[in-house]
Design a protein around this motif. Structure first.
Motif, mmCIF file in Angstrom:
data_model
loop_
_atom_site.group_PDB
_atom_site.id
_atom_site.type_symbol
_atom_site.label_atom_id
_atom_site.label_comp_id
_atom_site.label_asym_id
_atom_site.label_seq_id
_atom_site.Cartn_x
_atom_site.Cartn_y
_atom_site.Cartn_z
ATOM 1 N N GLU A 36 -52.891 89.612 67.535
ATOM 2 C CA GLU A 36 -51.695 89.850 68.351
ATOM 3 C C GLU A 36 -52.060 90.353 69.742
ATOM 4 O OE1 GLU A 36 -47.639 92.635 68.300
ATOM 5 O OE2 GLU A 36 -48.959 92.552 66.551
ATOM 6 N N GLY A 37 -53.025 91.282 69.794
ATOM 7 C CA GLY A 37 -53.414 91.834 71.091
ATOM 8 C C GLY A 37 -54.032 90.801 72.001
ATOM 9 N N LEU A 38 -54.870 89.936 71.438
ATOM 10 C CA LEU A 38 -55.506 88.902 72.246
ATOM 11 C C LEU A 38 -54.482 87.874 72.712
ATOM 12 C CD1 LEU A 38 -58.222 88.106 73.380
ATOM 13 C CD2 LEU A 38 -58.717 86.843 71.278
ATOM 14 N N TYR A 82 -52.533 80.545 79.913
ATOM 15 C CA TYR A 82 -53.302 80.078 81.059
ATOM 16 C C TYR A 82 -54.803 80.246 80.863
ATOM 17 C CZ TYR A 82 -49.017 79.800 83.835
ATOM 18 O OH TYR A 82 -47.776 79.468 84.319
ATOM 19 N N ILE A 83 -55.194 80.896 79.778
ATOM 20 C CA ILE A 83 -56.613 81.153 79.557
ATOM 21 C C ILE A 83 -56.884 81.051 78.060
ATOM 22 C CG2 ILE A 83 -56.303 83.673 79.409
ATOM 23 C CD1 ILE A 83 -58.991 83.863 80.998
ATOM 24 N N LEU A 84 -57.929 80.322 77.683
ATOM 25 C CA LEU A 84 -58.253 80.129 76.272
ATOM 26 C C LEU A 84 -59.498 80.939 75.911
ATOM 27 C CD1 LEU A 84 -57.732 76.334 75.483
ATOM 28 C CD2 LEU A 84 -56.444 78.264 74.582
ATOM 29 N N PRO A 85 -59.358 81.902 75.028
ATOM 30 C CA PRO A 85 -60.534 82.662 74.601
ATOM 31 C C PRO A 85 -61.436 81.813 73.713
ATOM 32 C CG PRO A 85 -58.607 83.340 73.349
ATOM 33 C CD PRO A 85 -58.129 82.362 74.383
ATOM 34 N N PRO A 94 -60.762 97.730 73.291
ATOM 35 C CA PRO A 94 -60.724 96.867 74.475
ATOM 36 C C PRO A 94 -61.207 95.456 74.178
ATOM 37 C CG PRO A 94 -62.588 98.362 74.594
ATOM 38 C CD PRO A 94 -61.774 98.789 73.405
ATOM 39 N N SER A 95 -60.696 94.516 74.930
ATOM 40 C CA SER A 95 -61.028 93.101 74.755
ATOM 41 C C SER A 95 -62.062 92.676 75.783
ATOM 42 C CB SER A 95 -59.763 92.245 74.908
ATOM 43 O OG SER A 95 -60.079 90.875 74.955
ATOM 44 N N PHE A 153 -54.905 94.511 74.694
ATOM 45 C CA PHE A 153 -55.138 94.095 76.072
ATOM 46 C C PHE A 153 -54.561 95.130 77.020
ATOM 47 C CE2 PHE A 153 -50.733 93.155 76.487
ATOM 48 C CZ PHE A 153 -50.476 92.952 77.825
ATOM 49 N N ILE A 154 -55.112 95.154 78.203
ATOM 50 C CA ILE A 154 -54.521 95.899 79.302
ATOM 51 C C ILE A 154 -54.283 94.919 80.441
ATOM 52 C CG2 ILE A 154 -55.427 98.166 78.696
ATOM 53 C CD1 ILE A 154 -57.716 97.698 80.643
ATOM 54 N N SER A 155 -53.293 95.185 81.238
ATOM 55 C CA SER A 155 -52.867 94.252 82.265
ATOM 56 C C SER A 155 -54.005 93.876 83.216
ATOM 57 C CB SER A 155 -51.718 94.865 83.069
ATOM 58 O OG SER A 155 -51.368 94.022 84.144
ATOM 59 N N SER A 156 -54.013 92.605 83.609
ATOM 60 C CA SER A 156 -55.032 92.104 84.530
ATOM 61 C C SER A 156 -54.414 91.516 85.787
ATOM 62 C CB SER A 156 -55.896 91.046 83.832
ATOM 63 O OG SER A 156 -56.589 91.573 82.748
#
Length: 380
Positions: free
Chosen positions: A85-87, A100-103, A256-257, A333-336
């Motif tokens: 969920e976080g990711l 917009y971004i694929l881990p 953290p991620s 996650f934290i905002s980027s």
């Protein structure tokens, strides 16, 4: 080498698209990507981080993968169910459920500790931050060395705050969420422990692997991907222990991620956009992603690529990955958004100032909040 191998494998698997991989030195990588993209000569696909993507979204340059993921013909029906969920919140933080971004591979912080020392002093592996301090005090009193440190003091402090219910950045108001007593409590707590001598800052060492390996500190928090450096530093000096990071004493969990991400630039030719997605889907498949995870030193970001012999062996052979596997569902996650890097740097400086008595914790936090909000407002 594996990226080139996968590119060739993809090219041989179909006749519609051709992927060509290019290696670039890390120095000036981000600026080269931006300059070439603005000039119209940039790559279709790049490795990067959420903070990189944030710079391009206002200009509508980044490809949104959601329509392809949801496509009934070529989509990934179980995409959301197979990612934490976080990711998922991290890769969709720009709104409208847009990916917009694929881990590819996920890593996080883990707790490295001197197991020989812990056994000698009858210490239990800590599961809360209070236990970290208790153990560190016992180590300091017995051995005269600090019991704990962290490679990334800002993100470790964020762990403490978020686990205690404090936010980081409000993406709507473009202001920080740690202008409160919870943040002050943890900043004060951390700096008091440094002043007492039971914690220490990393200082000129940059990373704690060498001080830890030399026996100068009893434990520390660092990225799971760095275990080879830790093992090299420790050698045969003592038995190395690795565990998940503490999760606090409340109900909130957060780690953290970190990891590797793909993002892509939108092309006017829809066939190219579809080809980009097809390669991304190929790359993160159960067949191909596990080997990338082994090479990278992390775990596949998707559950479908973790349930196999390759990853089982990695977990059994690598104690840092074993610890990571126990906390992967806690990764948040934290905002980027633009300006967030300034916030992290300012928070790190606030910790330095409070720990060295340059400023009181109250003054350090107030200055950090002012600098952070100014940066967020300026960049958004």
């Amino acid at each position: 080498a594996y990226l080139a191998e996968l590119s060739e494998k993809f090219n041989n698997s179909q006749d519609q698209y051709t992927v060509v991989s290019y290696s670039q030195p890390k120095s000036e990588y981000d600026s080269k990507i931006m300059q070439s993209t603005v000039a119209g000569t940039g790559p279709d696909i790049a490795f990067g981080y959420c903070s990189d993507v944030s710079n391009y979204i206002p200009s509508d340059l980044i490809l949104n993968f959601t329509p392809y993921i949801d496509d009934p013909e070529i989509g990934i029906p179980d995409f959301r169910e197979n990612i934490s969920e976080g990711l998922y919140q991290e890769i969709t933080q720009w709104g409208n459920d847009a990916v917009y971004i694929l881990p590819t591979v996920t890593t996080s912080h883990v707790f490295f500790y001197n197991k020989t020392l812990y056994d000698e002093l009858n210490l239990q592996v800590p599961t809360t931050w209070e236990q970290v301090a208790e153990n560190s005090r016992a180590i300091y009193e017995a051995k005269g060395i600090p019991g704990f440190g962290t490679d990334d003091q800002a993100k470790t402090l964020i762990c403490m705050m978020v686990q205690d219910g404090c936010g980081f950045i409000d993406n709507e108001t473009k202001t920080v969420q740690f202008d409160n007593e919870t943040a002050l409590k943890w900043l004060t707590w951390f700096s008091d422990n440094v002043k007492e001598g039971i914690f220490r800052l990393v200082g000129e060492d940059a990373y704690f692997s060498n001080p830890f390996g030399s026996g100068a500190v009893g434990s520390y928090i660092g990225t799971s991907a760095g275990i080879s450096f830790v093992q090299a530093a420790v050698g045969d000096s003592f038995e190395l222990g690795v565990a998940p990071i503490p999760m606090g004493s409340g109900d909130n969990v957060y780690a953290p991620s970190f990891g590797s991400f793909f993002y892509a630039f939108k092309n006017q030719d829809e066939a190219v956009n579809r080809g980009i997605y097809e390669f991304m889907k190929f790359f993160i498949s159960e067949e191909n992603l596990p080997e990338w995870a082994v090479i990278f030193g992390g775990l596949p970001a998707y559950a479908w690529a973790r349930d196999n012999e390759t990853i089982s062996n990695l977990i059994n052979e690598n104690p840092a990955i074993q610890a990571l596997s126990q906390e992967i569902d806690n990764i948040g996650f934290i905002s980027s958004i633009p300006g967030s890097e300034t916030v992290l740097n300012s928070l790190s400086m606030a910790i330095e100032s409070a720990c060295t008595n340059t400023l009181t914790p109250e003054q350090a936090l107030e200055q950090c909040v002012q600098e952070s909000n100014a940066a967020l407002q300026e960049n958004n």
